[in-house]
Write a protein that holds these residues in place. Sequence first.
Motif, PDB file in Angstrom:
ATOM      1  N   HIS A   1     -10.000  -0.833  -3.716  1.00  0.00           N
ATOM      2  CA  HIS A   1     -11.353  -1.359  -3.491  1.00  0.00           C
ATOM      3  C   HIS A   1     -11.726  -2.495  -4.436  1.00  0.00           C
ATOM      4  CE1 HIS A   1     -12.161   1.320  -6.894  1.00  0.00           C
ATOM      5  NE2 HIS A   1     -13.290   0.666  -7.075  1.00  0.00           N
TER       6      HIS A   1
ATOM      7  N   LEU B   1       0.865  -1.177   0.000  1.00  0.00           N
ATOM      8  CA  LEU B   1       0.000   0.000   0.000  1.00  0.00           C
ATOM      9  C   LEU B   1       0.901   1.225   0.000  1.00  0.00           C
ATOM     10  CD1 LEU B   1      -2.996   0.835   0.113  1.00  0.00           C
ATOM     11  CD2 LEU B   1      -2.716   1.078   2.599  1.00  0.00           C
TER      12      LEU B   1
ATOM     13  N   SER C   1       3.248  -2.424   5.209  1.00  0.00           N
ATOM     14  CA  SER C   1       2.085  -3.264   4.903  1.00  0.00           C
ATOM     15  C   SER C   1       2.272  -3.943   3.554  1.00  0.00           C
ATOM     16  CB  SER C   1       0.815  -2.415   4.888  1.00  0.00           C
ATOM     17  OG  SER C   1       0.551  -1.907   6.176  1.00  0.00           O
TER      18      SER C   1
ATOM     19  N   ASP D   1      -2.610   6.093  -1.195  1.00  0.00           N
ATOM     20  CA  ASP D   1      -3.972   5.600  -1.367  1.00  0.00           C
ATOM     21  C   ASP D   1      -4.074   4.491  -2.399  1.00  0.00           C
ATOM     22  OD1 ASP D   1      -4.786   7.506   0.456  1.00  0.00           O
ATOM     23  OD2 ASP D   1      -5.542   8.917  -1.043  1.00  0.00           O
TER      24      ASP D   1
ATOM     25  N   GLN E   1     -10.786   5.952   8.566  1.00  0.00           N
ATOM     26  CA  GLN E   1      -9.669   6.153   7.651  1.00  0.00           C
ATOM     27  C   GLN E   1      -9.936   5.501   6.293  1.00  0.00           C
ATOM     28  OE1 GLN E   1      -5.772   5.301   9.320  1.00  0.00           O
ATOM     29  NE2 GLN E   1      -6.412   5.974  11.351  1.00  0.00           N
ATOM     30  N   VAL E   2     -10.597   4.351   6.307  1.00  0.00           N
ATOM     31  CA  VAL E   2     -10.962   3.698   5.047  1.00  0.00           C
ATOM     32  C   VAL E   2     -11.940   4.582   4.273  1.00  0.00           C
ATOM     33  CG1 VAL E   2     -12.101   1.715   3.988  1.00  0.00           C
ATOM     34  CG2 VAL E   2     -10.550   1.373   5.918  1.00  0.00           C
TER      35      VAL E   2
ATOM     36  N   LEU F   1     -10.076   7.437   2.715  1.00  0.00           N
ATOM     37  CA  LEU F   1      -9.318   7.003   1.533  1.00  0.00           C
ATOM     38  C   LEU F   1     -10.258   6.842   0.331  1.00  0.00           C
ATOM     39  CD1 LEU F   1      -6.583   4.269   1.372  1.00  0.00           C
ATOM     40  CD2 LEU F   1      -8.473   4.232  -0.243  1.00  0.00           C
TER      41      LEU F   1
ATOM     42  N   LYS G   1      -7.893  -5.260  -0.309  1.00  0.00           N
ATOM     43  CA  LYS G   1      -8.742  -5.587   0.845  1.00  0.00           C
ATOM     44  C   LYS G   1      -7.900  -6.050   2.025  1.00  0.00           C
ATOM     45  CE  LYS G   1     -12.554  -7.086  -2.125  1.00  0.00           C
ATOM     46  NZ  LYS G   1     -13.260  -8.269  -2.648  1.00  0.00           N
TER      47      LYS G   1
ATOM     48  N   LEU H   1      -5.989  -3.192   3.716  1.00  0.00           N
ATOM     49  CA  LEU H   1      -6.818  -2.233   4.464  1.00  0.00           C
ATOM     50  C   LEU H   1      -7.683  -2.890   5.533  1.00  0.00           C
ATOM     51  CD1 LEU H   1      -8.039   0.133   1.593  1.00  0.00           C
ATOM     52  CD2 LEU H   1      -6.350   0.636   3.360  1.00  0.00           C
TER      53      LEU H   1
ATOM     54  N   THR I   1      -7.400  -1.368   8.994  1.00  0.00           N
ATOM     55  CA  THR I   1      -7.406   0.093   9.064  1.00  0.00           C
ATOM     56  C   THR I   1      -8.739   0.555   9.653  1.00  0.00           C
ATOM     57  OG1 THR I   1      -5.997   0.203   7.108  1.00  0.00           O
ATOM     58  CG2 THR I   1      -7.202   2.212   7.702  1.00  0.00           C
TER      59      THR I   1
END
Length: 269
Positions: A151, A121, A227, A124, A167-168, A171, A157, A160, A163
């Motif tokens: 997404h 990641l 991550s 974004d 925050q998701v 984003l 997936k 995130l 998270t």
Amino acid sequence: MPPSAEHTTTPQAATAPAASGGVQSLERAFDLLERMADAGGEVGLSELSAASGLPLPTIHRLMRTLVSCGYVRQQPNRRYALGPRLIRLGESAARLLGTWARPYLARLVEETGETANMALLDGDEVVYVAQVPSRHSMRMFTEVGRRVLPHSTGVGKVLLAHTPDDQVRALLGRTGMPAATEKTITTPEGFLDALAQVREAGYATDDNEQEIGVRCIAVSVPDSPTSAAISISGPAGRVTDAATDKFVPLLHEVAADLSAALASSAGGQ
């Protein structure tokens, strides 16, 4: 007579050994950079002091050094932001991470027959840093360096999944949720539901969401320095539910082995 060694002094902040046996000022500087990244890349001195527990004069001295080296820049509003010289370091580190991952991805290809990927990641977006292609004539191919929105991908997936929801949502608000196919998740609520399923199952799927006819299974790399996720992808006719049941334990095993290798390479320096 030159001064004897007993009477020569050096600045404590620059040379004091850290508990780990390293140089304390270096450890503090890198800790501040990581805290800046965690805060979104821009912070004030008082925020850094509260987060790190260091006194303001110490932080000011460290930040002044980082600014002079180009790793931090001071904004017109007097706040500090991560500097452009970090980009080159990050890109080089990502390439090396991909190189280290290739033998583990090759094992996935050997045992599943499908293309294996590693992704990070970056801001974004999801960026693919390594891939080992399947030997099948019909196979999936993603160019290393390609960036996609999280997404619509299994790796997105997974990256995130832990998270916080706010925050998701933030984003997704910045990126939008364009539909790559008719099966792409296009609402924040739907995506948050998918992340809850990832947390429960321990893996993520992309079921025709990025490209019709293609399925992907992804897991996170535990305790990675940044991550990271690994995945296998292939035609939906081969990456079936039955195949998923076999592939998921293998993905977790390879991810754990890769994590151990990364930890060993970091700790052995």
